[in-house]
Design a protein around this motif. Structure first.
Motif: not given
Ligand code: ASP
Length: 612
Positions: A240-241, A494-495, A506-511, A550-554
Motif C-alpha cells: 500500500e502507499q 499517487a505520491y 513519483g509513482g502510484s498504487i496501480r489498478i 505499486g511503484g515509483i520512479a526517481f
C-alpha cells in the motif's frame, strides 16, 4: 607496464620510490634550465620535474597541452609544497619520458574555470569530460547509482531489463518512434518509461523490481529537460502507499548518507496536493523556507472550502474587487526595500513568463506603521487586518497578486521562490524532503473536452473514490462546469517525492483488476477497441492473477544535479543533448541516405526543413 601509479596517489610516504606515471599534460612551465610539468589523469595531478640533463631532449620534443606522456622517475619531496593538491608535497624527478600521443591545441582550457562556452564544450564533450568539475559530477552520478543499487539489492529488489523497442504506451508525452525494416510500414516506440513492463513483472511474481533505465519522451524541451533521461524505476507487489513511502524514504536516506555523508534523520512530512497548492501555489513546494501564501480570495477549493475575500472586497479597488483570486505573501524584513527594489519586483511579475498586470505592496514598518500602494482604498485598520491574515511581522513586506486563479497562484509561487532565492533561503547545501500525496486522478482537457490521466492511466483512485469512478458517467456535458463533475474530486493513490522544490520521484498504487482498468480507459475517452488494441496485453495479464502492486520512479539525472548543488541536469550526463534536442558533438539527429530510407519504405516530405 604503462604506469605503476596514478597521478593522484603519491605522497611523502613514497619518497625515493621509482615510479612510472602516464597522463595528460596540464601545463608546462620552463624556468631556465629546468621544466615543471603538471601531469593529469582521472585521479589527480602530479608535478614532474625535468632537470637540466633532460631539458635538451625537451627542447627537441616540445611538449604541449594535452599530450599523452609517460614518465619514469623518483618520488621526491617538494621544496615549494602545494597544500591544495593531494600530491602537493611531492614531485617526480623525471629520469626518462616518452610521448605516447600528441594533441592539437584544445579549443578551450581543461580547467575548472574554463574559457570554453557551453556550445564549444558540448561539441568537444570528450575534452570537457576531462575537466575536474565535470569529472566530479560523473563520480557523484556513479555514487548515487551505486548507493541506490546497493540499497535495492539489500531489500530484495531484482534488476530486470525491459525492452527499448516496444509498442507505444502513452504516458502523457509524445513517443519517439523507430521504423521496422522487417515489418514494412510499422513502427516501434521507445519507452517513455518501462511502466507496463514492470507491472507485467508483478503479474509474473517478481515482487520487487528495479532498473536504472533510459526513458524517451519527445517533448518540446523546456529548460533543463532531455529527450532521453534516466530513471531509477521500481515496482513492488502486495504493497500500500505507506509501504512504498517507507521503502523509498529508506532509499533516499541511504543515498544521502553514502553519497553526501548526510545523516538525514528529519521526519519526511506528507502533504496533500491541496495543501501544497493552497499554501505554496505549486505541487512541489520548496519547504526550506516559509513565506506561505495567504489566500485573501480564491477560486481554489481546499477541503471543499473557498476563501471568498471578505477582507478585501468592496473597497472600490477594482483590481481586487473583480479578481477571481487574490493571494499574498509576507516577505521577512523586506519592508525596508527601496522604491527601486519594489519597481524591480513589479517588473519581474510583469515579464511575459509570469504575465501579471501588477504587484500590490504593503510595507509593515518596523515601528508598526503601514505604507501601501493601495492606501487610498484600505485604511490603516484594514491594512492591519490584512497583515494579520498574512501572518506578517513588523519589518515585513506584504506582496499581493490578483487575477485568474491558476495564473495568479502560479505567479505567486514563482515570486515566492524568486524572493526565497534573493533572501538566501534556498541554500544548495541544505536539503529538505517532502512527500506530496492525493493528487487529482484526472485533469480536464479543454481541447478535447474530456478527462486525461494526471499521472498515467494505470494509477488507481484512492480506495474511497473507486466507487465514484465506477458509478459515474465520465462524459462532461457542460464544459464550463467541469469542476462540478464528480470526477473532478477523485483523488489518485499517487505520491511524489519532492526535494528542495523539485519533484525527484513519483509513482502510484496501480489498478490491478481488468474491469477497473477498462473503466479507466473509458473514462479517458478510449473506445473498447482502442483500449484492446493499445493495452490488450495488460488487460489480458490482469486476468491471470495480477497481485496488488505499486511503484515509483526517481529522476536520476535531477537527483544527481540537486545533490551536486547544480541547476542543470546536463552537467550530470556524460553526453547530453542541447535545448533543441541535438547532440552537437555527433551532429544528431541527421538525415539518412536514400538506401536506408528505401529499406524502411519511408519517403521524406521534401518540404521538411531537415532536407532543405
Ligand atoms: N512510470 C512513471 C513515470 O515515469 C512512474 C511510476 O508511476 O512508477 O512517471
Amino acid at each position: 607496464m604503462y604506469r605503476t601509479h596514478t597521478c593522484g596517489e603519491l605522497s611523502l610516504a613514497n619518497i625515493n620510490k621509482q615510479v612510472t606515471l602516464a597522463g595528460w599534460i596540464q601545463t608546462v612551465r620552463k624556468f631556465g634550465s629546468i621544466t615543471f610539468v603538471d601531469l593529469r589523469d582521472r585521479y589527480g595531478i602530479t608535478q614532474l620535474l625535468f632537470g637540466e640533463e633532460l631539458n635538451k631532449q625537451l627542447d627537441e620534443t616540445a611538449l604541449g597541452r594535452e599530450f599523452v606522456l609517460q614518465v619514469k622517475g623518483i618520488v621526491s619531496e617538494r621544496t615549494n609544497k602545494n597544500p591544495n593538491l593531494s600530491t602537493g608535497d611531492i614531485e617526480i624527478k623525471v629520469s626518462s619520458f616518452s610521448v605516447l600521443n600528441k594533441s592539437v591545441t584544445p579549443p578551450f582550457t581543461i580547467q575548472d574555470d574554463t574559457d570554453g562556452g557551453d556550445d564549444l564544450r558540448m561539441k568537444f564533450r570528450y575534452l570537457d569530460l576531462r575537466r575536474n568539475a565535470v569529472k566530479k559530477n560523473m563520480e557523484l552520478r556513479y555514487a548515487v547509482n551505486r548507493a541506490a543499487r546497493n540499497y535495492l539489492h539489500e531489500n530484495n529488489f531484482m534488476d530486470i531489463e525491459t525492452p527499448f523497442l516496444i509498442k507505444s504506451t502513452p504516458e502523457g508525452a509524445r513517443d519517439f518512434v523507430v521504423p521496422s525494416r522487417m515489418n514494412s510500414g510499422q513502427f516501434y516506440a521507445l519507452p517513455q518509461s518501462p511502466q507496463t513492463f514492470k507491472q507485467l513483472l508483478m503479474v509474473s511474481g517478481y515482487d520487487r523490481y528495479y532498473q536504472v533505465v533510459k526513458c524517451f519522451r519527445d517533448e518540446d524541451l523546456r529548460a533543463d529537460r532531455q529527450p532521453e533521461f534516466t530513471q531509477i524505476d521500481c515496482e513492488m507487489s502486495f504493497v500500500e502507499q505507506e509501504d512504498i513511502l517507507k521503502m523509498f524514504e529508506g532509499m533516499i536516506r541511504h543515498i544521502f548518507l553514502s553519497v553526501k555523508n548526510i545523516n538525514y534523520t528529519d521526519k519526511i512530512d506528507v502533504m496533500t496536493w491541496e495543501d501544497a497548492m493552497w499554501n505554496y501555489g505549486n505541487d512541489k513546494p520548496d519547504i526550506r523556507f516559509g513565506m506561505k501564501i495567504a489566500n485573501l480570495k480564491t477560486a481554489f477549493k481546499k477541503d471543499g472550502i473557498q476563501a471568498r475575500g471578505e477582507l478585501i472586497n468592496d473597497a472600490g479597488f477594482a483590481v481586487f474587487d473583480n479578481a477571481e483570486t487574490v493571494v499574498a505573501i509576507a516577505v521577512p524584513g523586506a519592508a525596508a526595500y527601496s522604491r527601486k527594489q519594489l519597481d524591480e519586483l513589479t517588473d519581474w511579475v510583469k515579464r511575459p513568463q509570469i504575465g501579471m498586470q501588477g504587484l500590490v505592496n504593503i510595507r509593515y514598518n518596523i515601528d508598526g506603521t503601514y505604507k501601501s500602494s493601495v492606501d487610498k482604498f484600505y485604511n490603516e485598520e484594514k491594512l492591519k487586518q490584512i497583515a494579520a491574515f498574512c501572518h506578517a511581522n513588523p519589518g515585513d513586506l506584504i506582496l499581493i497578486l490578483a487575477g485568474k486563479e491558476e495564473k495568479t497562484r502560479k505567479a505567486m509561487s514563482e515570486l515566492r521562490l524568486e524572493l526565497g532565492e534573493k533572501l538566501g533561503f534556498r541554500k544548495n547545501n541544505e536539503f529538505k524532503l517532502l512527500w506530496v500525496v492525493d493528487f487529482p486522478l484526472f485533469e480536464y482537457s479543454e481541447e478535447d473536452n474530456r478527462w486525461v490521466a494526471r499521472h498515467h492511466p494505470f494509477t488507481s483512485p484512492k480506495p474511497a473514490h473507486i466507487e465514484v469512478m465506477i458509478n459515474n458517467d465520465p462524459v462532461i456535458h457542460n464544459a464550463a462546469e467541469y469542476l462540478k463533475h464528480p470526477y473532478a474530486d477523485i483523488k489518485a493513490n499517487a505520491y511524489d517525492m519532492v526535494l528542495n522544490g523539485n519533484e525527484i520521484g513519483g509513482g502510484s498504487i496501480r489498478i490491478f483488476q481488468r474491469d477497473l482498468q477498462e473503466k479507466m480507459f473509458t473514462a479517458l475517452g478510449m473506445s473498447q477497441e482502442e483500449a484492446l488494441h493499445k493495452f490488450g496485453f495488460l488487460l489480458g495479464a490482469f486476468e491471470y492473477g495480477a497481485p496488488p502492486h505499486g511503484g515509483i520512479a526517481f529522476g536520476f539525472d535531477r537527483l544527481c544535479a540537486i545533490l551536486g548543488g547544480s541547476e542543470s541536469i546536463r552537467d550530470f550526463i556524460a553526453f547530453p543533448k542541447n535545448n533543441s534536442g541535438r547532440d552537437v558533438m555527433l551532429d544528431a539527429p541527421s538525415t539518412i541516405d536514400d538506401k536506408q530510407l528505401k529499406e524502411l519504405s519511408i519517403s521524406i516530405d521534401k518540404k521538411s526543413p531537415a532536407t532543405n
